[in-house]
Design a protein around this motif. Structure first.
Motif, PDB file in Angstrom:
ATOM      1  N   SER A 260      44.796  34.975  44.341  1.00 11.03           N
ATOM      2  CA  SER A 260      45.478  34.441  43.158  1.00 11.03           C
ATOM      3  C   SER A 260      44.481  33.772  42.212  1.00 11.03           C
TER       4      SER A 260
ATOM      5  N   GLU B 242      42.703  36.426  40.300  1.00 12.49           N
ATOM      6  CA  GLU B 242      43.575  36.994  39.274  1.00 12.49           C
ATOM      7  C   GLU B 242      43.644  36.084  38.058  1.00 12.49           C
TER       8      GLU B 242
ATOM      9  N   VAL C 145      45.033  44.304  44.836  1.00 13.30           N
ATOM     10  CA  VAL C 145      45.827  44.335  43.611  1.00 13.30           C
ATOM     11  C   VAL C 145      46.087  45.783  43.225  1.00 13.30           C
TER      12      VAL C 145
ATOM     13  N   ILE D 107      38.448  42.627  41.746  1.00  7.86           N
ATOM     14  CA  ILE D 107      39.199  41.825  42.714  1.00  7.86           C
ATOM     15  C   ILE D 107      39.274  42.539  44.055  1.00  7.86           C
TER      16      ILE D 107
END
Length: 234
Positions: A70, A73, A116, A82
């Motif tokens: 998170s 992101e 992701v 990521i």
């Protein structure tokens, strides 16, 4: 402002690493044959360690890795970046288990952290066929440096080679197989050896450079003297 503070705290705490994680990082890097992979994984793991040390009393487990995902992101990193970071973390968890300080159960939990999802299409300035042709044609056809640059651009576009692969290309790697021009014995990521087909128009550009430069062995591309008459053999 909050995001800037987060980045600042990661940078300031980068030296406050945990010995076990550092040992596991070394073990991960030792398993990678490609220097490109080692550089990417080392950066990703160092960034994790910096963030990990900036958070008080955290255990290295699945929930921490989810929190870290998170955090990445929030930095507006690309999906590929990521997911590369998460791949490095999974390898770190495996080596930590091998080192004996992380239980297999925790490592399994970390490995189950999903990456992701890729949504939409790739972004960036992608050349059209006409634009690529214009780029190749932009190289001068009257001086030695122009012949060299045109041939290098042709291999970059036509064969999808990395810059380091073009610069390090040897003449004996240019071969003919079943009537087609190919580049053989290219060592890529993970020390994988591959053969790359060369389109006819790129081969013609290379042949023109070889004909004008007189290169007959060793590296295909050489440094050209500023005067533009003779290549400097390195």
């Amino acid at each position: 402002m909050v995001l800037q503070n987060q980045l600042g705290s990661v940078s300031l705490s980068a030296t406050a690493t945990i010995p076990e994680l550092q040992q596991s990082k070394t073990a991960v890097l030792n398993t990678l044959a490609s220097r490109h992979s080692r550089r990417s994984y080392e950066y990703a793991i160092d960034r994790l360690i910096a963030w990990y040390c900036s958070e008080p009393r955290l255990e290295f487990n699945r929930s921490v890795v989810v929190r870290y995902r998170s955090f990445l992101e929030c930095l507006s990193l690309s999906v590929a970046t990521i997911n590369l970071h998460l791949s490095a973390i999974r390898r770190l968890a495996d080596e930590s288990t091998e080192g004996g300080w992380l239980s297999p159960e925790l490592a399994i939990g970390i490995r189950r952290v999903k990456g992701v999802k890729r949504l939409g299409r790739k972004m960036g300035n992608w050349l059209t066929r006409n634009e690529a042709q214009e780029l190749v044609n932009a190289a001068s056809k009257t001086i030695l440096r122009g012949w060299r640059d045109g041939a290098m651009v042709g291999l970059l576009l036509g064969c999808g080679l990395r810059r380091s692969e073009v610069v390090g290309l040897n003449l004996d790697q240019l071969q003919s197989r079943e009537g087609h021009s190919v580049i053989v014995n290219l060592i890529g990521k993970g020390a994988r050896i591959r053969t790359v087909p060369v389109p006819w128009w790129a081969k013609e550009l290379v042949d023109a450079w070889l004909r004008h430069s007189g290169v007959s062995d060793g590296k295909v591309f050489r440094q050209v003297l500023k005067g533009g008459s003779y290549p400097k053999i390195l």
